[in-house]
Design an enzyme around this catalytic site. Structure first.
Site, mmCIF file in Angstrom:
data_model
loop_
_atom_site.group_PDB
_atom_site.id
_atom_site.type_symbol
_atom_site.label_atom_id
_atom_site.label_comp_id
_atom_site.label_asym_id
_atom_site.label_seq_id
_atom_site.Cartn_x
_atom_site.Cartn_y
_atom_site.Cartn_z
ATOM 1 N N GLY A 193 0.816 -1.217 0.000
ATOM 2 C CA GLY A 193 0.000 0.000 0.000
ATOM 3 C C GLY A 193 0.845 1.260 0.000
ATOM 4 N N GLU A 210 -7.380 -0.291 0.760
ATOM 5 C CA GLU A 210 -8.081 -1.242 1.632
ATOM 6 C C GLU A 210 -7.039 -2.221 2.148
ATOM 7 O OE1 GLU A 210 -11.129 -1.095 2.595
ATOM 8 O OE2 GLU A 210 -11.793 0.528 1.279
ATOM 9 N N CYS A 244 -9.304 -10.278 5.636
ATOM 10 C CA CYS A 244 -8.712 -9.061 6.216
ATOM 11 C C CYS A 244 -9.438 -8.599 7.469
ATOM 12 C CB CYS A 244 -8.685 -7.935 5.179
ATOM 13 S SG CYS A 244 -10.318 -7.426 4.598
#
Length: 494
Positions: A193, A210, A244
């Site tokens: 990310g 996300e 997740c």
């Protein structure tokens, strides 16, 4: 010119024709995506089975069912979402047309994840199509079979120029990230990310990240521990823990630790039989690299339940760990597998402190009958979401924004939130070429002079007081006149 560069250029040229702006075109593409899922259900299930060992029922429940719901909602609500949104006006604009107009951003890059290779890749695509964007779809190379099916079959249903699928590994993703996009939507881990955000910054491209993190689960000793453990067991071990928003670890008081272990053990047996390895609905670790990572995380902790493994089949049994501390190896990173550590705390105060000393998680779970305790956790912690007395189900509520905060991500999606996330909410004000005399007064007063706001407030207050004083004077004069008149009448009568 690289393949990735050509794909992005073609998507941008197609977007610039304006064909995605009419709502009818967007709805047609959404219906085609829905038809793809319906007609290719078997191909999708077979690919997920080969990638993650997931059953056909598991794929239906956790991949395609929610995706179909999102598409149907977007089709039903698109006219409402895309309509101008009137806003509150002030004195200066009371006669004007003032509203927010959602408009497409342009070309969106969607980088999917391997754990739910269809749901987390195509749900952002639903938002991108609904908002009128073009989208380059990059499925995860780790779930290779799903990526191959997506690359081969999706272009048969969607406009292949506006919604191309690009497959490949790290080098292909890096090449894509060199291109200029109008938004990047990434689902995955925090390390990648940061790289995505760094690449986006070179073009000032906004991002939705996300991510994940270590989502804690606190069990209040006074709650129904049997029900709590059933729901935690389901939420933790579905998809072999590769979710997740799965509970990453349990926080509870020492007096209930043994009962928690016992109840979870019963639930594992009930859900996955005595031998989960042979049970159809218990999946596998995605690959041997992740298998070895998970086995290493168990070092230094005591196995209370499970612990069995088979590297050749990437199998790890549902496992509960005890005697775990904040310094244990399993607590140093997001687990993302079927390992459930239990950490004992003295009570809710220590639990809140433990949570707040770490990065903000994607979700906090709490099991308690005490609504005040639940509200206290909401007030004194921060996370992407908070779910009391269940696991995972907030993901199914399209009206709730799904996303993280801080280290667990930025931005959100699902339902209208996906549409807004991938739209530019454009401020619009339309005046008439009339009443210029009034406009001149406002302009002279507000623009041509250096206005002191504090002084204006004092002047307004003085004007109000002066008005009240004048009104009082009028009342007094009327009262005096009234009294004088009555006195004169009395004198005349005498």
């Amino acid at each position: 010119m690289s393949r990735e560069q050509l794909v992005v250029q073609l998507a941008r040229r197609s977007f610039q024709t304006g064909k995605t702006k009419p709502l009818e075109y967007r709805i047609h593409q959404l219906k085609s995506l829905l038809r793809f899922i319906s007609e290719r259900r078997k191909d999708i299930a077979d690919a997920v089975k080969r990638d993650l060992g997931k059953s056909e029922n598991g794929t239906e429940l956790f991949e395609t069912l929610g995706l179909e719901g999102e598409i149907k909602l977007a089709i039903e609500k698109l006219a409402e979402w895309a309509a101008p949104r009137p806003v509150e006006q002030n004195l200066l604009t009371i006669l004007d047309e003032v509203y927010v107009q959602p408009e497409p951003l342009g070309v969106v890059l969607i980088i999917g994840a391997w754990n739910y290779p269809w749901a987390v890749t195509l749900q952002p695509l639903v938002g991108a199509i609904a908002a009128g964007n073009a989208a380059v779809i990059k499925p995860s190379e780790v779930s290779a079979h799903s990526a191959k099916v997506m690359e081969e079959l999706l272009p048969q249903y969607l406009d292949k120029d506006l919604y191309p699928v690009v497959t490949g590994g790290v080098s292909e993703t890096q090449e894509l990230l060199k291109q200029r996009f109008d938004h990047i939507f990434y689902t995955g881990n925090c390390t990648v990310g940061k790289l995505v955000m760094e690449a986006a910054a070179r073009h000032l491209t906004p991002v939705t990240l996300e991510l994940g993190g270590k989502s804690p689960c606190y069990i209040d000793k006074n709650c129904d521990i049997n029900v709590a453990c059933r729901r935690i067991t389901w939420g933790k071990f579905v998809n072999c823990g590769q979710t997740c928003i799965a509970p990453d670890f349990i926080l509870c008081e020492p007096c209930i630790q043994s009962q928690v272990v016992e109840e979870i053990q019963k639930c594992i047996k009930e859900f996955y039989t005595d031998n989960p390895e042979t049970f159809e609905d218990y999946g596998r670790i995605i690959n041997q690299r992740h298998f070895k990572r998970l086995m290493a995380l168990m070092e230094g902790s005591t196995v209370a339940v499970g612990g069995d493994s088979d590297e050749s089949h990437c199998y790890i049994a549902p496992t509960v760990l005890k005697d775990v501390t904040g310094e244990s190896k399993v607590m140093k990173e997001e687990i993302f597998g079927p390992l459930l550590p239990i950490i004992t705390v003295s009570g809710i105060d220590e639990a809140i402190q433990f949570i707040n000393e770490r990065e903000k998680p994607l979700v906090i779970y709490i099991f308690s009958n005490d609504n005040k305790l639940i509200k206290r956790v909401i007030a004194e912690t921060s996370s992407g979401a908070l779910l009391a007395n269940d696991c995972l189900v907030h993901f199914t509520v399209s009206a709730l924004p799904f996303g993280g905060v801080g280290n667990s991500g930025m931005g959100c999606y699902h339902g209208r939130h996906s549409f807004d996330q991938l739209s530019h909410l454009r401020s619009c004000l339309i005046k008439q070429l009339k009443m210029e005399g009034v406009n001149s007064i406002w302009a002279r007063f507000l623009l041509l002079k250096q206005v002191n706001v504090s002084r204006l407030r004092r002047m307004a207050l003085l004007a109000t007081l002066a008005g009240l004083a004048a009104f009082a004077c009028i009342l007094i004069q009327q009262w005096i006149g009234f009294v004088s008149g009555r006195q004169c009448g009395v004198v005349q009568e005498i």
